[in-house]
Design an enzyme around this catalytic site. Structure first.
Site, PDB file in Angstrom:
ATOM      1  N   ALA A 145       0.838  -1.190   0.000  1.00 46.18           N
ATOM      2  CA  ALA A 145       0.000   0.000   0.000  1.00 46.18           C
ATOM      3  C   ALA A 145       0.874   1.241   0.000  1.00 46.18           C
ATOM      4  CB  ALA A 145      -0.912   0.023   1.227  1.00 46.18           C
ATOM      5  N   ASP A 146       0.363   2.293  -0.613  1.00 43.21           N
ATOM      6  CA  ASP A 146       1.024   3.594  -0.564  1.00 43.21           C
ATOM      7  C   ASP A 146       0.320   4.529   0.407  1.00 43.21           C
ATOM      8  OD1 ASP A 146       3.231   4.061  -2.929  1.00 43.21           O
ATOM      9  OD2 ASP A 146       1.836   2.441  -3.368  1.00 43.21           O
TER      10      ASP A 146
END
Length: 386
Positions: free
Chosen positions: A257-258
Site C-alpha cells: 500500500a502507498d
C-alpha cells in the site's frame, strides 16, 4: 543468493540502484544533492513507499553530514534558527516528489518534529544537526525489522485462516501485484516479505505476480527478486488475473500500500482494485501488508487520497534489453526504449494508483498485528494496529 537492495550507504556515500534499468543492468547512482534525491524519486529510479521515505531521510542526513565537515562552515550552521530555516524548506521540497505515498510525508514530518524539538531544547547548532541525522538514519534502519514482523503476522494469520476453512496450511499459491520486496523497502519487503516468509517456512508452493503495467514493476523487479531468492514463481499479464482464479487454487492475494485511509480504503499500484474485485468474486482472501507509517488516520476514506497521474508518454513506451541479446564493450546487455502506440496519440489515461475500498479487503497487516472487519462491517477499526 543475497537479497537485492535499493539503497546502500558506505564511507559517506549514498547510492541507489537505478530500478528503471533492472533486471538487465544493475547500475548504482550516487546521490550528491537534495535536488538529485528529489529527481530520482520523481523519475521512479527508486520507488516503493518505504524506500522513497528512506532515501529522502538519508539524503537529508548526507546533506548535513557534508555540511558539518565543511570548512568554513556554511552560513546555515551559524545558529539553530538558521539551520531550521535551511532544513524545513528542504523537507517541504522532498515531500513534493511523489504525493500519494504517505510514508514520504511521515518521514519528512518526523524529521521536522525532531528539528523543532532540538531547537526548542536549546541545543547548539551542531547538536541539532546531529539529532536530525540520527533521526534520519533511524527511519531507514527501522524498516527491515518491522517488515519481518509484518511478514510473520500476516503469514501466520493466513495459515490459520486456511486451516479454519478445512484446507491444509501448506503448498499455498499466493498472488501479488507490483513490487513490494527489498527493492521497494530497506529490506525483506511488505507483501513480498509475507510471501518470502511462507517460502522460508516451507508453506509456499508458488508465487504468482502480475506484470503491473505500464512500468512493469512486476515483470522487471518482482520477477528478479523471486528469482534471486529461489522462490518458485509464475508471471501473468494484468488481464489474466480472472483466468488464474478460474483455473488455479489461490490461497490469497497479498499486496502492499502507498496510503491507507482510517476506514481501510487502500491506495496501491494501479491494477490492485481490479485484482480485489476478482478476488471477491472468487472468495479469495485479499490481504494488505504495510507499515504503520502508511496508515493515514487524518483522512476518513479513500476519496481523500491524492492520486498521482504520470506523464502520458510513460504509458506509451517500453524499455528493455534488445533480443536476441547484444552485449556492449563492458559486457552489459544493450537496452532500448520503444514506442508501442501510434505516433501522436493524445488520449492517455495514466494514474499510478487506484483505491481499493475496505469492503473488498479481508485483512490489513502492520508491524503491530492484523486487523479484520467485525460483525459484517464494510470498514476497519485500525486502532489496534497503528
Amino acid at each position: 543468493m543475497a537479497p537485492l537492495t535499493s539503497i546502500r550507504t558506505s564511507e559517506g556515500k549514498l547510492e541507489i540502484v537505478n530500478q528503471l534499468l533492472l533486471p538487465h543492468t544493475t547500475e548504482f547512482i550516487t546521490i550528491e544533492t537534495i535536488e538529485h534525491a528529489h529527481h530520482v524519486i520523481e523519475a521512479m529510479k527508486i520507488r516503493g513507499a518505504p524506500a522513497i521515505a528512506s532515501l529522502a531521510a538519508l539524503a537529508v542526513a548526507s546533506h548535513l553530514e557534508k555540511a558539518l565537515k565543511q570548512s568554513p562552515s556554511p552560513a546555515y550552521l551559524s545558529s539553530p534558527i538558521a539551520l531550521k530555516g535551511h532544513i524545513q524548506p528542504i523537507l517541504d521540497f522532498l515531500y513534493t516528489a511523489r504525493p500519494t505515498a504517505v510514508n514520504l510525508g511521515v518521514a519528512t514530518r518526523r524529521l521536522s518534529n525532531r528539528l523543532q524539538t532540538s531547537v526548542k531544547e536549546g541545543k547548539d547548532v551542531r547538536a541539532v544537526a546531529e539529532d536530525v541525522i540520527a533521526e534520519a538514519k533511524a527511519i531507514d534502519a527501522e524498516d527491515v525489522s518491522r517488515n519481518k514482523r509484518m511478514a510473520k503476522w500476516g503469514g501466520d494469520w493466513l495459515l490459520e485462516e486456511t486451516e479454519k476453512c478445512g484446507r491444509a496450511p501448506e503448498n499455498l499459491n499466493v498472488m501479488t501485484v507490483c513490487n513490494t520486496g527489498s527493492l521497494a523497502t530497506s529490506g525483506y519487503g511488505t507483501a513480498l516479505g509475507l510471501i518470502t516468509y511462507l517460502h522460508e517456512t516451507g508453506k509456499l508452493q508458488k508465487a504468482y505476480f502480475t506484470q503491473s503495467t505500464p512500468y512493469h514493476q512486476g515483470s522487471r523487479l518482482t520477477a528478479l527478486e523471486l528469482q534471486t531468492l529461489g522462490i518458485p514463481s509464475v508471471m501473468l499479464c494484468d488481464s489474466m488475473v480472472g483466468s488464474l482464479f478460474q483455473h488455479h487454487e489461490i490461497a490469497a492475494v497479498v499486496v502492499g500500500a502507498d496510503r491507507i485511509a482510517s476506514n481501510g480504503d487502500t491506495a496501491n499500484k494501479v491494477g490492485t482494485y481490479n485484482a480485489a474485485v476478482l478476488a471477491a468474486r472468487h472468495k479469495i482472501p485479499f490481504i494488505v501488508v504495510a507499515p504503520v507509517s502508511t496508515v493515514d488516520l487524518d483522512i476518513p476514506d479513500g476519496t481523500h487520497i491524492p492520486i498521482e497521474h504520470r506523464p502520458p508518454l510513460e504509458a506509451r513506451l517500453v524499455r528493455g534489453a534488445l533480443y536476441p541479446f547484444i552485449t556492449n564493450a563492458e559486457g552489459l546487455k544493450e537496452q532500448a526504449t520503444v514506442m508501442v502506440t501510434p505516433e501522436g496519440l493524445e488520449g492517455v489515461y495514466n494514474p499510478s494508483f487506484d483505491v481499493t475500498p475496505a469492503e473488498l479487503i479481508t485483512a490489513i497487516v502492520t508491524e503491530k498485528g492484523v486487523a479484520v472487519k467485525r460483525d459484517g462491517s464494510a470498514s476497519f477499526d485500525l486502532s489496534t494496529i497503528v
